[in-house]
Design a protein around this motif. Structure first.
Motif, PDB file in Angstrom:
ATOM      1  N   THR A   1       0.871  -1.184   0.000  1.00 13.70           N
ATOM      2  CA  THR A   1       0.000   0.000   0.000  1.00 13.70           C
ATOM      3  C   THR A   1       0.904   1.230   0.000  1.00 13.70           C
ATOM      4  O   THR A   1       2.096   1.125   0.326  1.00 13.70           O
ATOM      5  CB  THR A   1      -0.900   0.079   1.260  1.00 13.70           C
ATOM      6  N   GLY A   2       0.325   2.371  -0.327  1.00 10.83           N
ATOM      7  CA  GLY A   2       1.104   3.597  -0.348  1.00 10.83           C
ATOM      8  C   GLY A   2       1.788   3.846   0.989  1.00 10.83           C
ATOM      9  O   GLY A   2       2.969   4.187   1.055  1.00 10.83           O
ATOM     10  N   SER A   3       1.023   3.654   2.083  1.00 11.07           N
ATOM     11  CA  SER A   3       1.592   3.916   3.412  1.00 11.07           C
ATOM     12  C   SER A   3       2.731   2.963   3.718  1.00 11.07           C
ATOM     13  O   SER A   3       3.792   3.385   4.204  1.00 11.07           O
ATOM     14  CB  SER A   3       0.536   3.732   4.506  1.00 11.07           C
ATOM     15  N   LEU A   4       2.527   1.665   3.438  1.00 11.51           N
ATOM     16  CA  LEU A   4       3.587   0.699   3.750  1.00 11.51           C
ATOM     17  C   LEU A   4       4.863   1.006   2.964  1.00 11.51           C
ATOM     18  O   LEU A   4       5.969   0.910   3.498  1.00 11.51           O
ATOM     19  CB  LEU A   4       3.122  -0.726   3.428  1.00 11.51           C
ATOM     20  N   ALA A   5       4.678   1.417   1.705  1.00 13.20           N
ATOM     21  CA  ALA A   5       5.846   1.743   0.889  1.00 13.20           C
ATOM     22  C   ALA A   5       6.579   2.945   1.487  1.00 13.20           C
ATOM     23  O   ALA A   5       7.805   2.949   1.603  1.00 13.20           O
ATOM     24  CB  ALA A   5       5.424   2.033  -0.550  1.00 13.20           C
ATOM     25  N   LEU A   6       5.816   3.940   1.908  1.00 12.25           N
ATOM     26  CA  LEU A   6       6.458   5.132   2.479  1.00 12.25           C
ATOM     27  C   LEU A   6       7.120   4.837   3.819  1.00 12.25           C
ATOM     28  O   LEU A   6       8.186   5.392   4.126  1.00 12.25           O
ATOM     29  CB  LEU A   6       5.429   6.251   2.634  1.00 12.25           C
ATOM     30  N   ILE A   7       6.484   3.967   4.606  1.00 14.96           N
ATOM     31  CA  ILE A   7       7.102   3.607   5.888  1.00 14.96           C
ATOM     32  C   ILE A   7       8.464   2.960   5.638  1.00 14.96           C
ATOM     33  O   ILE A   7       9.454   3.251   6.308  1.00 14.96           O
ATOM     34  CB  ILE A   7       6.179   2.669   6.698  1.00 14.96           C
TER      35      ILE A   7
ATOM     36  N   ILE B   1      -0.552  -1.106  -7.034  1.00  9.82           N
ATOM     37  CA  ILE B   1      -1.697  -0.433  -7.659  1.00  9.82           C
ATOM     38  C   ILE B   1      -2.923  -1.331  -7.677  1.00  9.82           C
ATOM     39  O   ILE B   1      -4.037  -0.898  -7.411  1.00  9.82           O
ATOM     40  CB  ILE B   1      -1.314   0.029  -9.077  1.00  9.82           C
ATOM     41  N   LYS B   2      -2.677  -2.612  -7.936  1.00 13.25           N
ATOM     42  CA  LYS B   2      -3.794  -3.549  -7.925  1.00 13.25           C
ATOM     43  C   LYS B   2      -4.420  -3.612  -6.533  1.00 13.25           C
ATOM     44  O   LYS B   2      -5.621  -3.662  -6.368  1.00 13.25           O
ATOM     45  CB  LYS B   2      -3.306  -4.939  -8.331  1.00 13.25           C
ATOM     46  N   LYS B   3      -3.573  -3.620  -5.527  1.00 11.98           N
ATOM     47  CA  LYS B   3      -4.064  -3.761  -4.157  1.00 11.98           C
ATOM     48  C   LYS B   3      -4.714  -2.467  -3.675  1.00 11.98           C
ATOM     49  O   LYS B   3      -5.772  -2.485  -3.065  1.00 11.98           O
ATOM     50  CB  LYS B   3      -2.884  -4.153  -3.252  1.00 11.98           C
ATOM     51  N   SER B   4      -4.066  -1.321  -3.921  1.00  3.17           N
ATOM     52  CA  SER B   4      -4.609  -0.137  -3.267  1.00  3.17           C
ATOM     53  C   SER B   4      -4.755   1.093  -4.157  1.00  3.17           C
ATOM     54  O   SER B   4      -4.794   2.210  -3.661  1.00  3.17           O
ATOM     55  CB  SER B   4      -3.771   0.197  -2.021  1.00  3.17           C
ATOM     56  N   GLY B   5      -4.801   0.870  -5.452  1.00  2.03           N
ATOM     57  CA  GLY B   5      -5.080   1.992  -6.342  1.00  2.03           C
ATOM     58  C   GLY B   5      -3.870   2.861  -6.622  1.00  2.03           C
ATOM     59  O   GLY B   5      -2.826   2.707  -5.994  1.00  2.03           O
TER      60      GLY B   5
END
Ligand code: ATP
Length: 397
Positions: free
Chosen positions: A97-103, A149-153
């Protein structure tokens, strides 16, 4: 017990050291990819030279094992050697997800950055802050971005691509992004603004041919094997097998497994028989992970292809035939078949995973049809594997 260890360690081995055969090993040079690597460096020239206010984005595409990840990592390694630059490689299949990637990125600077409690916007601000304080410029590689992207847009792409505008107030733009995806048409799935930030910055890596795979194999042999332990015939057979997929990972894995087999047989050299054994053991189709990437529709489409090829004795089938049979199979499994566009999408995805080969028939534009074949696997063997996986998937629904 100690004697067993002593005994095992004193056994002769074909390996000098096995580390260069690990999947995450990044060799000193990347033979056959130097040009593409140089191109990537040129794309980032402004960032490297001018730093202030310049950021860049690029997209690397290519099928399985064509060197996308290792090329990005090599670029990162070179970049980190220059003062003021950081590189973070994010596996978006894991951090999906975007957040996990940023973390994952933030933890490069603050190991205890909390898992919860911050919005994406806040995290980006925190990241800018950290870079500002440290006076660093950052390149993030978002590997297998299609999974995220598939998972969280696509929001995260929007957030990342928009960082250059003034939404972040006084911060100077210090972040560049390399996206990595298997599908060469991936760019088309993005929104206009992200598409335009990528502009022409797309590097598509071709599948490796036999000669290129031989060069890559020779590099690893030098690093990992004792002198004269791998015969020319062995290298030829490995590169020949792996060139059907153009997949360097498969080539290196075959080499490694074949070496292991030689050791376990007590043989002093790695010969083609060891390779044949290794191939049976690690055929790409027999890897569980491969099926993990598929949903039930992929499996239905693949099953349709395998059935048709098994029954027809032909080398290939057409998409029309596959679609018709796909509908019948779906019915048999009580699954609603998807419409043509979606069906076509599955065919593309299976092609990108390297599990089928597609090509256009005949010459001339009119009346051309897509032909589908299976790379080097008996259709009935494949059918059995798929059926096993369908049952597991359907059971878990
Ligand atoms: N040009 C090259 N020179 C040396 N090693 C290479 C080269 N290309 C690929 N490899 C090696 O082949 C293996 C697969 O490469 P990599 O992981 O980069 O593929 P990929 O395109 O990212 O595949 P996937 O889509 O499955 O993630 C790695 O071990 C990598 O080091």
């Amino acid at each position: 017990m100690n004697d067993i260890i002593k005994d095992e360690l004193s056994r002769p081995t074909v390996f000098k050291k096995e580390k260069p055969l690990y999947f995450d090993y990044v060799p000193e040079n990347l033979p056959e990819r130097e040009e593409e690597l140089r191109y990537l460096v040129r794309l980032f020239r402004d960032v490297i030279e001018e730093r202030v206010g310049s950021s860049q984005s690029a997209l690397i595409t290519g099928k399985v094992g064509t060197g996308k990840t290792v090329m990005a990592k090599k670029f990162g390694e070179m970049l980190e050697k220059r003062r003021g630059f950081n590189y973070v490689h994010v596996n978006c299949r894991k951090h999906n997800t975007g957040s996990l990637a940023l973390i994952k990125v933030l933890r490069n600077y603050d190991k205890r950055f909390p898992e919860r409690g911050y919005s994406v916007e806040e995290m980006l601000r925190a990241l800018f802050n950290m870079l500002e304080i440290r006076d660093k410029y950052l390149v993030i590689a978002m590997d297998e971005i299609d999974f995220l992207i598939k998972k969280s847009g696509p929001d995260i792409l929007y957030n990342l691509s928009r960082m250059s505008d003034d939404s972040l107030g006084d911060y100077e733009n210090r972040i560049s992004v390399i996206y990595i995806a298997r599908d060469p048409n991936f760019r088309e799935e993005l929104d206009q603004s992200t598409q335009s930030t990528l502009r022409g910055n797309i590097i598509n890596l071709n599948e490796y041919n036999q000669k290129e795979l031989t060069t890559i194999l020779n590099q690893r042999i030098k690093l990992a094997f004792n002198p004269n332990t791998v015969t020319t015939e062995t290298i030829e057979l490995i590169s020949d097998i792996a060139s059907e997929w153009g997949n360097a990972r498969f080539a290196i894995e075959l080499l490694w497994k074949a070496g292991k087999k030689a050791d376990s047989e007590g043989d002093e050299t790695v010969v083609p028989e060891h390779v044949r054994w290794a191939k049976a053991e690690i055929h790409p189709y027999m890897r569980k992970e491969l099926f993990n990437d598929m949903n039930k529709n992929h499996l239905m489409v693949l099953l349709s292809i395998a059935q048709l090829l098994q029954n027809s004795n032909k080398a290939y089938v057409t998409t029309g035939e596959v679609e018709e049979n796909y509908k019948i199979i779906c019915e048999g499994h009580n699954i609603k078949p998807r419409r043509y566009t979606q069906f076509w999408h599955y065919i593309q995805e299976l092609n990108n995973m390297g599990v089928i080969d597609t090509s256009l028939s005949g010459k001339g534009k009119r009346g051309r049809t897509t032909q589908i074949s299976l790379p080097d696997i008996p259709a009935n063997m494949l059918k059995q594997e798929i059926e096993k996986h369908i049952n597991t998937i359907l059971k878990h629904e």
